[in-house]
Design a protein around this motif. Structure first.
Motif, PDB file in Angstrom:
ATOM      1  N   ALA A 165       0.697  -1.298  -0.047  1.00  0.00           N
ATOM      2  CA  ALA A 165       0.027  -0.087   0.037  1.00  0.00           C
ATOM      3  C   ALA A 165       1.012   1.360  -0.002  1.00  0.00           C
ATOM      4  CB  ALA A 165      -0.993   0.087   1.214  1.00  0.00           C
ATOM      5  N   ALA A 166       1.816   1.505   0.905  1.00  0.00           N
ATOM      6  CA  ALA A 166       2.835   2.487   0.943  1.00  0.00           C
ATOM      7  C   ALA A 166       3.584   2.659  -0.502  1.00  0.00           C
ATOM      8  CB  ALA A 166       3.828   2.402   2.082  1.00  0.00           C
ATOM      9  N   GLU A 176      -3.973   3.905  -8.179  1.00  0.00           N
ATOM     10  CA  GLU A 176      -3.876   4.405  -7.178  1.00  0.00           C
ATOM     11  C   GLU A 176      -4.339   5.897  -7.016  1.00  0.00           C
ATOM     12  OE1 GLU A 176      -1.965   7.011  -3.470  1.00  0.00           O
ATOM     13  OE2 GLU A 176      -1.392   7.267  -5.861  1.00  0.00           O
ATOM     14  N   GLU A 182      -7.443   0.318   0.159  1.00  0.00           N
ATOM     15  CA  GLU A 182      -6.795   0.180   1.567  1.00  0.00           C
ATOM     16  C   GLU A 182      -6.202   1.508   1.789  1.00  0.00           C
ATOM     17  OE1 GLU A 182      -3.285  -2.119   3.414  1.00  0.00           O
ATOM     18  OE2 GLU A 182      -4.624  -3.373   2.137  1.00  0.00           O
ATOM     19  N   LYS A 183      -5.663   1.862   0.860  1.00  0.00           N
ATOM     20  CA  LYS A 183      -4.442   3.172   1.147  1.00  0.00           C
ATOM     21  C   LYS A 183      -5.360   4.320   1.170  1.00  0.00           C
ATOM     22  CE  LYS A 183      -0.504   5.379  -0.707  1.00  0.00           C
ATOM     23  NZ  LYS A 183       0.614   5.359  -1.601  1.00  0.00           N
ATOM     24  N   HIS A 184      -6.391   4.399   0.446  1.00  0.00           N
ATOM     25  CA  HIS A 184      -7.201   5.437   0.287  1.00  0.00           C
ATOM     26  C   HIS A 184      -8.628   5.423   0.651  1.00  0.00           C
ATOM     27  CE1 HIS A 184      -3.749   7.934  -0.925  1.00  0.00           C
ATOM     28  NE2 HIS A 184      -3.589   7.306  -1.813  1.00  0.00           N
TER      29      HIS A 184
END
Length: 137
Positions: free
Chosen positions: A73-74, A81, A117-119
């Protein structure tokens, strides 16, 4: 003995050996497939195979380092993304065949879950529609 050599040893059940091996194939062999597609696309732009690999190397190295250090994710960047459905559609339109488009769609669908998941606040509906649109090949 493996630990003494610096390896991380872990016991897994016999029932999980195929899953373990599949995980290794994703991390190694399938990365080779993605690199082969990347190189082939640059060759279509006029790069020699060697120049294509040299051009991709810094990007691949920095992404792998970020990925291993901070997780998927990072490390994730790019049009999926960002939720940039227009760029994803342009990419799909320029790919040379249905197999390459299917690879892009399949990998990008997995990336979409990582991006969400990240955003979690981002709206990925348009990107999802582009990625799940049926091809007419």
């Amino acid at each position: 003995m493996l630990t003494a050599l610096g390896a991380q040893a872990r016991r897994i059940s016999g029932a999980e050996k195929a899953r373990y091996h599949a995980a290794c194939v994703f991390a190694s062999n399938l990365v080779c497939a993605l690199a082969a597609e990347s190189t082939a696309l640059l060759e279509r732009c006029g790069f020699s195979p060697e120049d294509a690999r040299r051009a991709l190397a810094p990007l691949m190295r920095s992404n792998l380092e970020h990925l291993l250090q901070d997780g998927p994710a990072a490390a994730l960047t790019g049009p999926v993304e960002r939720g940039d459905a227009a760029t994803v559609a342009k990419h799909l339109a320029c790919l040379p065949n249905a197999q390459t488009r299917a690879l892009y769609r399949t990998a990008s669908r997995t990336l979409l879950a990582v991006a969400q998941e990240k955003h979690p606040e981002r709206d990925y509906r348009e990107t999802r529609q582009v990625l799940w649109k049926q091809e007419m090949d």
